[in-house]
Write a protein that holds these residues in place. Structure first.
Motif, mmCIF file in Angstrom:
data_model
loop_
_atom_site.group_PDB
_atom_site.id
_atom_site.type_symbol
_atom_site.label_atom_id
_atom_site.label_comp_id
_atom_site.label_asym_id
_atom_site.label_seq_id
_atom_site.Cartn_x
_atom_site.Cartn_y
_atom_site.Cartn_z
ATOM 1 N N GLU A 69 1.534 19.597 -2.725
ATOM 2 C CA GLU A 69 0.715 19.213 -4.275
ATOM 3 C C GLU A 69 -1.067 19.898 -3.468
ATOM 4 O O GLU A 69 -2.027 19.652 -3.613
ATOM 5 C CB GLU A 69 0.420 17.885 -4.142
ATOM 6 C CG GLU A 69 1.513 16.472 -5.070
ATOM 7 C CD GLU A 69 1.603 15.408 -4.553
ATOM 8 O OE1 GLU A 69 0.322 14.898 -5.016
ATOM 9 O OE2 GLU A 69 2.592 14.889 -5.208
ATOM 10 N N TRP A 128 8.879 31.404 -10.602
ATOM 11 C CA TRP A 128 7.900 31.031 -10.154
ATOM 12 C C TRP A 128 6.384 31.979 -10.311
ATOM 13 O O TRP A 128 5.487 32.031 -10.195
ATOM 14 C CB TRP A 128 7.792 30.994 -8.261
ATOM 15 C CG TRP A 128 8.705 32.493 -8.613
ATOM 16 C CD1 TRP A 128 7.882 33.710 -7.652
ATOM 17 C CD2 TRP A 128 9.991 32.982 -8.337
ATOM 18 N NE1 TRP A 128 8.195 34.832 -7.497
ATOM 19 C CE2 TRP A 128 9.702 34.786 -7.098
ATOM 20 C CE3 TRP A 128 10.356 32.531 -8.069
ATOM 21 C CZ2 TRP A 128 11.019 35.484 -7.617
ATOM 22 C CZ3 TRP A 128 12.622 33.570 -8.194
ATOM 23 C CH2 TRP A 128 12.453 34.754 -7.481
ATOM 24 N N SER A 181 7.229 24.030 -8.704
ATOM 25 C CA SER A 181 6.847 24.192 -8.496
ATOM 26 C C SER A 181 6.083 24.203 -6.870
ATOM 27 O O SER A 181 4.880 25.754 -6.129
ATOM 28 C CB SER A 181 6.286 22.750 -7.785
ATOM 29 O OG SER A 181 6.478 21.693 -7.032
ATOM 30 N N MET A 221 -1.963 25.939 -11.867
ATOM 31 C CA MET A 221 -0.634 25.879 -12.445
ATOM 32 C C MET A 221 -0.172 25.168 -13.466
ATOM 33 O O MET A 221 1.077 26.359 -13.932
ATOM 34 C CB MET A 221 0.151 24.212 -11.649
ATOM 35 C CG MET A 221 1.511 23.653 -11.655
ATOM 36 S SD MET A 221 2.663 24.667 -11.198
ATOM 37 C CE MET A 221 2.285 23.744 -9.817
ATOM 38 N N ASP A 277 3.404 24.614 -0.667
ATOM 39 C CA ASP A 277 3.877 23.190 -1.435
ATOM 40 C C ASP A 277 3.367 21.947 -1.041
ATOM 41 O O ASP A 277 3.125 21.358 0.250
ATOM 42 C CB ASP A 277 5.599 23.552 -1.232
ATOM 43 C CG ASP A 277 6.200 22.060 -2.780
ATOM 44 O OD1 ASP A 277 4.799 21.936 -3.970
ATOM 45 O OD2 ASP A 277 6.753 21.900 -2.661
#
Length: 185
Positions: free
Chosen positions: A56, A23, A43, A63, A54
């Motif tokens: 989007e 991560w 992600s 990212m 988390d």
């Protein structure tokens, strides 16, 4: 042999790939030092490390910066990523699938194709030896280690704030010297 071919060969039911997910750059270095033959990213873990949920909410540039830092920490990963893209992905990732009957059916569904079934480590997932017998080629840790690290952080904070003790922060932890060495110190 290309890195893409090497990575593809790690996906076998005889010895499923145990893909660890980093991560941040520090977690990537720890996983490489532990002997991980390859790394994935999470992600959710990246978002959590940046203080975001988390789903989007993390921008593309943030990212990409996080993945670039992980790649640098893990060593020559950009070349590998380009090779995968050129070679076309050949694995089917089925997060959440854990029942042996479902896993067996998924493996049967792709039989005859040049692809593998890859799963996410979740509670109730059979051990790697059983996954191997079912024909699963990879199990990924996903955000599990990131969430575990955050859980220990929360436990240590609660212990120090509530009890004035620090066993959660010190018991079983890597030593300062070990972490410093892993980080290149």
């Amino acid at each position: 042999m290309s890195r893409a071919a090497t990575f593809r060969e790690l996906h076998t039911a005889a010895a499923p790939l145990r893909l660890l997910n980093a991560w941040d750059a520090g977690s990537a270095k720890v996983l490489v030092a532990a002997g991980a033959p390859s790394l994935g990213t999470t992600s959710a873990g990246i978002a959590f490390a940046l203080g975001l949920p988390d789903g989007e909410r993390l921008g593309r540039d943030a990212m990409l910066r996080a993945v670039a830092a992980i790649a640098v920490a893990a060593g020559d990963a950009f070349t590998r990523a380009r090779a995968y893209a050129k070679a076309r992905a050949d694995g089917v990732f089925v997060p959440g699938a854990r029942e042996p009957e479902l896993l067996r059916a998924l493996v049967a569904a792709v039989e005859g194709f040049e692809t593998t079934i890859n799963v996410l480590a979740v509670p109730g997932l059979p051990p790697v030896s059983s996954l191997s017998a079912l024909g699963i080629a990879r199990v990924s840790t996903g955000s599990g280690p990131a969430r575990a690290a955050l859980s220990v952080t929360q436990l240590a904070a609660r212990e120090l704030l509530d009890d004035g003790t620090y066993g959660a922060a010190t018991g079983g932890a890597l030593s300062y010297a070990e972490v410093n060495t892993i980080m290149g110190g």
